[in-house]
Design a protein around this motif. Structure first.
Motif, short mmCIF file in Angstrom:
data_model
loop_
_atom_site.label_atom_id
_atom_site.label_comp_id
_atom_site.label_asym_id
_atom_site.label_seq_id
_atom_site.Cartn_x
_atom_site.Cartn_y
_atom_site.Cartn_z
N LEU A 87 21.85 -4.89 6.27
CA LEU A 87 22.22 -3.88 6.91
C LEU A 87 21.46 -4.15 8.22
N LEU A 88 19.91 -3.79 8.73
CA LEU A 88 19.56 -3.69 8.98
C LEU A 88 20.03 -3.68 10.47
N VAL A 89 20.53 -5.27 10.65
CA VAL A 89 20.84 -5.76 11.65
C VAL A 89 22.17 -5.08 11.69
N GLY A 90 23.80 -5.18 10.70
CA GLY A 90 24.48 -4.89 11.26
C GLY A 90 24.61 -3.59 12.04
N LEU A 91 23.69 -2.50 11.70
CA LEU A 91 23.42 -0.96 12.24
C LEU A 91 22.84 -1.99 14.21
N LEU A 92 22.10 -2.73 14.11
CA LEU A 92 20.87 -1.79 15.49
C LEU A 92 21.74 -3.37 15.87
N TYR A 93 22.36 -4.05 15.93
CA TYR A 93 22.50 -5.14 16.83
C TYR A 93 23.37 -5.06 18.28
N GLY A 94 24.78 -4.23 18.42
CA GLY A 94 25.13 -4.32 19.61
C GLY A 94 24.21 -3.40 19.86
N LEU A 95 23.01 -2.55 20.01
CA LEU A 95 22.46 -1.59 20.35
C LEU A 95 20.66 -1.80 21.10
N PHE A 96 20.64 -2.71 20.72
CA PHE A 96 19.35 -3.59 21.48
C PHE A 96 20.29 -4.96 22.01
N ASN A 97 18.75 -5.23 22.16
CA ASN A 97 19.19 -6.94 23.06
C ASN A 97 18.93 -7.14 22.24
N PRO A 98 19.05 -8.70 21.41
CA PRO A 98 19.23 -9.78 20.22
C PRO A 98 17.78 -10.32 20.46
N SER A 99 17.27 -10.59 21.65
CA SER A 99 15.74 -11.12 22.33
C SER A 99 15.14 -9.79 21.07
N LEU A 100 14.88 -8.76 21.96
CA LEU A 100 13.98 -7.96 20.99
C LEU A 100 13.86 -7.92 19.46
N LEU A 101 15.36 -7.89 18.52
CA LEU A 101 15.47 -8.03 17.93
C LEU A 101 14.52 -9.04 16.96
N MET A 102 14.64 -9.72 17.41
CA MET A 102 14.26 -11.21 16.94
C MET A 102 12.20 -11.14 17.28
N ILE A 103 11.30 -10.57 18.27
CA ILE A 103 10.54 -10.68 18.76
C ILE A 103 10.11 -9.42 17.72
N ALA B 17 18.99 -13.50 10.79
CA ALA B 17 20.43 -12.50 10.97
C ALA B 17 20.83 -12.66 12.39
N THR B 18 19.98 -12.32 13.46
CA THR B 18 19.82 -12.07 14.42
C THR B 18 20.13 -13.43 15.18
N SER B 19 19.39 -14.08 14.64
CA SER B 19 19.71 -15.81 15.54
C SER B 19 20.79 -16.86 14.53
N THR B 20 21.01 -16.07 13.58
CA THR B 20 22.51 -16.53 13.24
C THR B 20 23.79 -16.29 14.41
N ALA B 21 23.60 -15.41 14.61
CA ALA B 21 24.62 -14.21 15.20
C ALA B 21 24.86 -14.87 17.00
N LYS B 22 23.35 -15.27 16.83
CA LYS B 22 23.24 -15.85 18.48
C LYS B 22 23.77 -17.42 18.47
N ALA B 23 23.54 -17.86 17.79
CA ALA B 23 23.81 -19.39 17.39
C ALA B 23 25.41 -19.07 17.84
N VAL B 24 25.96 -18.25 16.69
CA VAL B 24 27.60 -18.47 16.57
C VAL B 24 28.06 -17.94 18.25
N LYS B 25 27.49 -16.63 18.50
CA LYS B 25 27.92 -16.50 19.72
C LYS B 25 27.71 -18.08 21.10
N THR B 26 26.35 -18.77 20.76
CA THR B 26 26.33 -19.76 21.71
C THR B 26 27.72 -20.85 21.45
N TRP B 27 28.02 -21.60 19.74
CA TRP B 27 28.12 -22.93 19.99
C TRP B 27 29.79 -22.44 19.86
N GLY B 28 30.10 -20.63 19.39
CA GLY B 28 31.41 -20.75 18.83
C GLY B 28 32.06 -20.80 17.60
#
Length: 474
Positions: free
Chosen positions: A36-52, A90-101
């Motif tokens: 739930l937290l990733v769903g709320l924050l993913y569009g507000l912050f840099n994904p790499s910052l969320l992962m860090i 969850a953030t890394s998976t979302a980035k993978a989907v964005k990268t690999w289509g």
């Protein structure tokens, strides 16, 4: 690490199996909260910052866990450890989907990421095994009554002396209790666990894993400032990705009626909840089960757990290539054809005290459960409904209900009726999960395909892990 370290965490907090099972419940609740937290924050912050942030906070909570002698505090720490771990995953998976289509390349990439996760799961029990408290010791001391020892004595695996007295009224089915003897000694000495070293190693690895992400952010921002043309190109690509994402919910597939759509989604959620309850519960409780039910050492329990994860990792690595040959439905049928016999064999091995069959069934269970989640999402996307961001979030949240409820029930059953309840429950849940899948498969091949046509995947000819254009252009 929580499964192999379970008995030592009980030792630290002075709890029994039923009470300590709340740790597993806390992890599952944390996974749901993290999603739930990733769903709320993913569009507000840099994904790499969320992962860090997730990796650094996971390092802190991992280091603190074995020092929480107060059980309630340990439950809270485990909850937040799962929140931060899930936020990274969850953030890394979302980035993978964005990268690999989409299509075969994404499916292969997801299997590769899952394989890396399984490699870590293989290493964790081996690290824990080095620092576990000793299991078998002899304790004798003076007492004028027949009282049960400090619960920590039982958790540490102490054996009673030959002169010990046993009060039958204090014996509980399926458990071992050790009692005071007539011999004289200064009192029981509970062994010290060194499990904090294992958790500190995990914390250090989590911290080190965040460094490449930090370097990536710095270098990317420096390059963006120095390359105006590159910045404009990135903006154009981002606009294309945004336009493409608006069509993700449809993807050219036929729309189901609302009742059929919601009913199918509910069925998929139940399927994932039952399966994840089996997949997560088995390695969680396996080290404790073999100690309590089969009398194994805690080190041997950690090794059989590592064997489970080794088979899990090897199977997921193989699936990176098998997805080019077999359809998701075929992979799932193979998984359940092996999973049900594996857990039935595990039950029989526990009843008949067959150590070799415990090892074999644990390995085959690792193979059988490895591909269900990634191939399951691909199969749902191919035959049932488009797997959109909303569908993924709902399914992930529902799937964690299984691991959330299982420890609540199994902990009480194992404490009151013996550890063998775990083997019965897993065999039953595995069979139920296979039946739910078969019903879903029949529903897809008869009702959906007959009334709404076949769903198509247009990317089946995509090369294995072909590098997307966005990656080639930097």
């Amino acid at each position: 690490m929580i499964g192999p370290a379970f008995l030592d965490l009980q030792l630290i907090t002075n709890t029994d199996v039923q009470q300590a099972s709340a740790l597993f419940t806390a992890f599952s609740a944390g996974n749901m909260a993290g999603s739930l937290l990733v769903g709320l924050l993913y569009g507000l912050f840099n994904p790499s910052l969320l992962m860090i942030g997730g990796m650094l906070m996971m390092a802190v909570t991992s280091a603190v866990t074995p020092f929480c002698s107060l059980f309630a505090f340990m439950v809270v720490v485990c909850f937040f450890n799962a929140v931060f771990g899930t936020s990274f995953g969850a953030t890394s998976t979302a980035k993978a989907v964005k990268t690999w289509g989409a299509g075969m390349a994404l499916e292969t990439a997801l299997h590769a990421m899952s394989c890396a996760y399984a490699v870590g799961a293989v290493a964790a029990p081996l690290i824990v095994e080095l620092f576990l408290a000793p299991k078998i010791q002899t304790v004798t001391f003076n007492a004028s009554n027949f009282s049960v020892l400090d619960p920590r004595i039982q958790l540490a695996g102490f054996s009673a002396s030959s002169d010990s007295f046993l009060d039958p009224s204090m014996v509980k089915a399926g458990t071992n209790r050790y009692f005071y003897s007539n011999e004289t000694s200064s009192g029981p000495s509970v062994p010290d666990t060194r499990i904090h070293f294992a958790f500190s190693i995990t914390a250090a690895l989590s911290f080190l894993a965040s460094i490449p992400l930090l370097v990536d952010i710095i270098t990317t921002r420096l390059a963006a400032r120095n390359d105006v043309e590159g910045s404009g190109r990135d903006q154009t690509l981002a606009e294309k990705e945004h336009r493409g994402s608006r069509n993700d919910d449809h993807n050219g597939r036929p729309n189901l009626p609302r009742a059929a759509y919601l009913g199918t989604l509910l069925w998929v959620c139940v399927f994932n909840a039952v399966f994840l309850g089996v997949e997560i519960t088995f390695p969680y409780y396996l080290p404790t089960f073999v100690v309590l039910q089969l009398g194994w050492s805690k080190s041997r329990g950690a090794l059989v757990t590592s064997a489970f994860w080794l088979a899990f990792a090897g199977s997921r690595f193989a699936c990176m290539f098998l997805v080019r040959i077999f359809r998701p439905a075929q992979i799932l049928v193979s998984c359940f054809s092996l999973m049900v016999p594996s857990f039935v064999a595990f039950l029989l091995a526990s009843l008949w005290q067959l150590d070799w069959l415990v090892w074999l069934s644990s390995v085959t269970a690792g193979v059988a459960t490895s591909a269900v989640i990634p191939s399951g999402f691909s199969w749902v996307n191919d035959e049932l409904m488009p797997v959109t961001g909303r569908v993924t979030s709902v399914v992930i949240l529902a799937a964690n209900v299984g691991p959330l409820l299982n420890p609540m029930v199994l902990g009480r059953m194992m404490e009151n009726s013996g550890a063998i309840c775990l083997a019965y429950a897993l065999a039953g849940e595995a069979t139920l999960c296979a039946l739910i899948f078969l019903l879903l498969l029949l529903f897809s091949r008869t009702y959906l395909r007959t009334n709404y046509g076949r769903f198509h995947n247009d990317d089946v000819t995509q090369p294995l892990l072909s590098v997307p254009e966005t990656v080639q252009k930097g």
